[in-house]
Design an enzyme around this catalytic site. Structure first.
Site, PDB file in Angstrom:
ATOM      1  N   ASP A  95       0.838  -1.187   0.000  1.00 45.64           N
ATOM      2  CA  ASP A  95       0.000   0.000   0.000  1.00 45.64           C
ATOM      3  C   ASP A  95       0.879   1.244   0.000  1.00 45.64           C
ATOM      4  OD1 ASP A  95      -2.658   1.343   0.416  1.00 45.64           O
ATOM      5  OD2 ASP A  95      -1.644   2.031   2.233  1.00 45.64           O
ATOM      6  N   ASP A 138      -4.082   2.679  -5.226  1.00 48.87           N
ATOM      7  CA  ASP A 138      -2.700   2.851  -4.763  1.00 48.87           C
ATOM      8  C   ASP A 138      -2.180   1.585  -4.094  1.00 48.87           C
ATOM      9  OD1 ASP A 138      -4.295   2.937  -2.542  1.00 48.87           O
ATOM     10  OD2 ASP A 138      -3.344   4.687  -1.633  1.00 48.87           O
TER      11      ASP A 138
END
Length: 217
Positions: A95, A138
């Site tokens: 992440d 993302d």
């Protein structure tokens, strides 16, 4: 020599001796052979186009790695392979930290550049047998073949430090990029969604531990 069979080489077209062919039949066979050859060339071309379309369908729209659908499919294959041949394999969930802040501060073009940077860094620093995918806005993930959970965690840490130690330079600006990874080994009988969810949770737990450690230092 008496009793000896004499065998003469005979030219043939599609298995029919040329001597037995009438001009009309010979021309028809030659036309048929030409059409078959053309069909073979067309089939080869169509296969190439199909492979190109398949590759395009599997690739993320922004960065040159697999999209979520294709990545989950490859995870399912790797889980089955790992279970069948009793070999370890793992997945790393990655992440990007503060990605919204990057977009807000530097603009969406810079945000896209950060995604491309992370994707290319992951691809360049894993093995050819490993698979990289973008599974969310993302969020990235990496399938590590022949890697147990400890191996995967060590690899995740190396990738995290590699990205953090190399700021992205855009228009004379250095944009700090950092990621939070989590790694788990595949378990027998689980599906790809379950394995990915466990890796996601491992990522959040690791992120909390790092924050707690930074806060107490």
């Amino acid at each position: 020599m008496t009793g000896t069979r004499q065998i003469a080489d005979t030219a043939s077209i599609m298995g029919v001796p040329e001597a037995e062919l009438t001009p009309k039949v010979r021309d028809a066979l030659m036309t048929l052979m030409s059409e078959v050859d053309a069909l073979r060339r067309e089939l080869t071309t169509m296969k190439g186009r199909l492979e190109a379309v398949q590759q395009e369908a599997d690739t993320d729209s922004l960065v040159p790695v697999l999209n979520r659908r294709a990545f989950v499919r490859e995870m399912s294959r790797m889980i089955s392979f790992s279970e069948r041949y009793k070999t370890p394999a793992s997945v790393v969930f990655i992440d990007l930290n503060n990605f919204k802040q990057v977009n807000d501060t530097y603009g969406h073009a810079a945000g896209d550049a950060v995604l491309e940077y992370v994707a290319s860094t992951l691809v360049e620093h894993v093995r050819e047998s490993d698979i990289v995918g973008r599974i969310g806005g993302d969020e990235f993930a990496v399938i590590l073949a022949q890697a147990n959970e400890e191996d995967a965690r060590e690899k995740a840490e190396r990738l995290m430090h590699l990205i953090a130690d190399t700021p992205l330079e855009i228009m004379d600006k250095k944009i700090p990029v950092s990621v939070s990874p989590g790694a788990v080994a595949f378990e027998p009988g689980e599906d790809a969604a379950t394995a990915l969810a466990r890796a996601d949770e491992a990522m959040y737990q690791a992120k909390r531990r790092r924050k707690d450690s930074e806060g107490s230092s």
